[in-house]
Design a protein around this motif. Structure first.
Motif, PDB file in Angstrom:
ATOM      1  N   LYS A 198      41.635  47.622  36.055  1.00  0.00           N
ATOM      2  CA  LYS A 198      41.308  47.148  34.715  1.00  0.00           C
ATOM      3  C   LYS A 198      41.196  48.274  33.697  1.00  0.00           C
ATOM      4  CE  LYS A 198      39.043  43.028  36.421  1.00  0.00           C
ATOM      5  NZ  LYS A 198      39.732  41.905  35.898  1.00  0.00           N
ATOM      6  N   ILE A 199      40.978  49.505  34.173  1.00  0.00           N
ATOM      7  CA  ILE A 199      40.877  50.625  33.241  1.00  0.00           C
ATOM      8  C   ILE A 199      42.200  51.361  33.058  1.00  0.00           C
ATOM      9  CG2 ILE A 199      38.417  50.984  33.673  1.00  0.00           C
ATOM     10  CD1 ILE A 199      39.308  53.510  35.298  1.00  0.00           C
ATOM     11  N   ILE A 200      43.232  50.947  33.775  1.00  0.00           N
ATOM     12  CA  ILE A 200      44.532  51.610  33.668  1.00  0.00           C
ATOM     13  C   ILE A 200      45.336  50.954  32.569  1.00  0.00           C
ATOM     14  CG2 ILE A 200      46.701  52.142  34.832  1.00  0.00           C
ATOM     15  CD1 ILE A 200      45.094  52.260  37.451  1.00  0.00           C
ATOM     16  N   LYS A 201      45.683  51.723  31.565  1.00  0.00           N
ATOM     17  CA  LYS A 201      46.462  51.211  30.445  1.00  0.00           C
ATOM     18  C   LYS A 201      47.778  50.646  30.977  1.00  0.00           C
ATOM     19  CE  LYS A 201      48.345  52.289  26.010  1.00  0.00           C
ATOM     20  NZ  LYS A 201      48.652  53.232  24.992  1.00  0.00           N
ATOM     21  N   GLY A 202      48.068  49.419  30.568  1.00  0.00           N
ATOM     22  CA  GLY A 202      49.281  48.751  31.011  1.00  0.00           C
ATOM     23  C   GLY A 202      49.036  47.704  32.087  1.00  0.00           C
ATOM     24  N   PHE A 203      47.868  47.763  32.718  1.00  0.00           N
ATOM     25  CA  PHE A 203      47.548  46.789  33.761  1.00  0.00           C
ATOM     26  C   PHE A 203      46.626  45.719  33.209  1.00  0.00           C
ATOM     27  CE2 PHE A 203      49.543  49.475  36.768  1.00  0.00           C
ATOM     28  CZ  PHE A 203      49.825  48.668  37.854  1.00  0.00           C
ATOM     29  N   GLY A 204      47.250  44.630  32.746  1.00  0.00           N
ATOM     30  CA  GLY A 204      46.494  43.466  32.329  1.00  0.00           C
ATOM     31  C   GLY A 204      46.262  42.569  33.529  1.00  0.00           C
TER      32      GLY A 204
ATOM     33  N   MET B  76      59.853  46.924  34.681  1.00  0.00           N
ATOM     34  CA  MET B  76      59.124  45.657  34.627  1.00  0.00           C
ATOM     35  C   MET B  76      58.017  45.620  35.688  1.00  0.00           C
ATOM     36  SD  MET B  76      60.506  43.656  32.247  1.00  0.00           S
ATOM     37  CE  MET B  76      60.118  41.986  32.723  1.00  0.00           C
ATOM     38  N   ILE B  77      58.161  46.429  36.711  1.00  0.00           N
ATOM     39  CA  ILE B  77      57.127  46.520  37.743  1.00  0.00           C
ATOM     40  C   ILE B  77      56.012  47.444  37.248  1.00  0.00           C
ATOM     41  CG2 ILE B  77      56.626  47.092  40.154  1.00  0.00           C
ATOM     42  CD1 ILE B  77      58.709  44.834  39.863  1.00  0.00           C
ATOM     43  N   CYS B  78      56.345  48.693  36.968  1.00  0.00           N
ATOM     44  CA  CYS B  78      55.404  49.683  36.441  1.00  0.00           C
ATOM     45  C   CYS B  78      56.176  50.755  35.697  1.00  0.00           C
ATOM     46  CB  CYS B  78      54.627  50.374  37.569  1.00  0.00           C
ATOM     47  SG  CYS B  78      53.354  49.393  38.337  1.00  0.00           S
ATOM     48  N   HIS B  79      55.631  51.177  34.587  1.00  0.00           N
ATOM     49  CA  HIS B  79      56.196  52.314  33.863  1.00  0.00           C
ATOM     50  C   HIS B  79      55.803  53.601  34.583  1.00  0.00           C
ATOM     51  CE1 HIS B  79      57.519  50.147  30.250  1.00  0.00           C
ATOM     52  NE2 HIS B  79      56.474  49.377  30.467  1.00  0.00           N
TER      53      HIS B  79
ATOM     54  N   GLN C  58      47.259  41.179  39.009  1.00  0.00           N
ATOM     55  CA  GLN C  58      47.345  40.103  40.003  1.00  0.00           C
ATOM     56  C   GLN C  58      48.611  40.242  40.855  1.00  0.00           C
ATOM     57  OE1 GLN C  58      47.654  36.103  38.379  1.00  0.00           O
ATOM     58  NE2 GLN C  58      46.332  35.333  39.992  1.00  0.00           N
ATOM     59  N   LYS C  59      49.718  40.614  40.233  1.00  0.00           N
ATOM     60  CA  LYS C  59      50.992  40.704  40.946  1.00  0.00           C
ATOM     61  C   LYS C  59      51.081  41.909  41.872  1.00  0.00           C
ATOM     62  CE  LYS C  59      53.991  38.393  37.601  1.00  0.00           C
ATOM     63  NZ  LYS C  59      55.096  38.588  36.648  1.00  0.00           N
ATOM     64  N   TYR C  60      50.570  43.072  41.422  1.00  0.00           N
ATOM     65  CA  TYR C  60      50.896  44.302  42.135  1.00  0.00           C
ATOM     66  C   TYR C  60      49.716  45.117  42.654  1.00  0.00           C
ATOM     67  CZ  TYR C  60      55.241  43.215  39.735  1.00  0.00           C
ATOM     68  OH  TYR C  60      56.345  42.572  39.257  1.00  0.00           O
ATOM     69  N   ALA C  61      48.514  44.871  42.201  1.00  0.00           N
ATOM     70  CA  ALA C  61      47.389  45.734  42.574  1.00  0.00           C
ATOM     71  C   ALA C  61      47.135  45.753  44.078  1.00  0.00           C
ATOM     72  CB  ALA C  61      46.121  45.329  41.821  1.00  0.00           C
TER      73      ALA C  61
END
Length: 133
Positions: free
Chosen positions: A109-115, A87-90, A120-123
């Motif tokens: 924004k270009i990393i698949k899976g990072f909406g 749930m954090i990151c695959h 906002q939560k983890y970057a």
């Protein structure tokens, strides 16, 4: 885009268009009497990273160390938030992060899976973590 700078402007426009997913465009030639120019409007979304699915075997030795450290960060974060680690990151997202080493929020924004939500939560945490390595 004016006459004097046409080639340079066209090159910049092409570079930009190659870097995004274009949704809609509109262009008009504007005549003012004293100066003529092109006006262009582009509706676009950031381009997602176009790669085949990366595996940890695709990483260099340095990138593999970063990937392992990111997995440790993710596991600690999942325990802290009482969430499953996926749930954090695959793993595929962590591999892409290890490969691309994002330095800004925009880079996610270009990393698949990072909406928007995951960014906002983890970057910020991930950027700080990568800078600390």
């Amino acid at each position: 885009m004016d006459k004097e700078n046409c080639l340079n402007d066209q090159s910049k426009m092409n570079d930009f268009l190659d870097s995004v997913d274009v949704k809609l465009t509109s262009a008009s030639f504007v005549t003012t009497g004293s100066k003529d120019f092109w006006s262009t409007v582009v509706f676009y979304l950031p381009k997602k990273l176009k790669t085949t699915v990366l595996k940890d075997e695709d990483l260099s030795e340095e990138e593999r160390k970063i990937y392992q450290a990111l997995k440790q960060w993710r596991n600690e974060k999942s325990m802290q938030l009482d969430l499953p680690h996926f749930m954090i990151c695959h793993n595929s997202e962590l591999i892409t992060i290890a490969k691309t080493k994002p330095e800004t929020i925009k880079d996610f924004k270009i990393i698949k899976g990072f909406g928007e939500q995951k960014t906002q939560k983890y970057a910020d945490d991930i950027i700080a973590f990568l800078n600390a390595l």
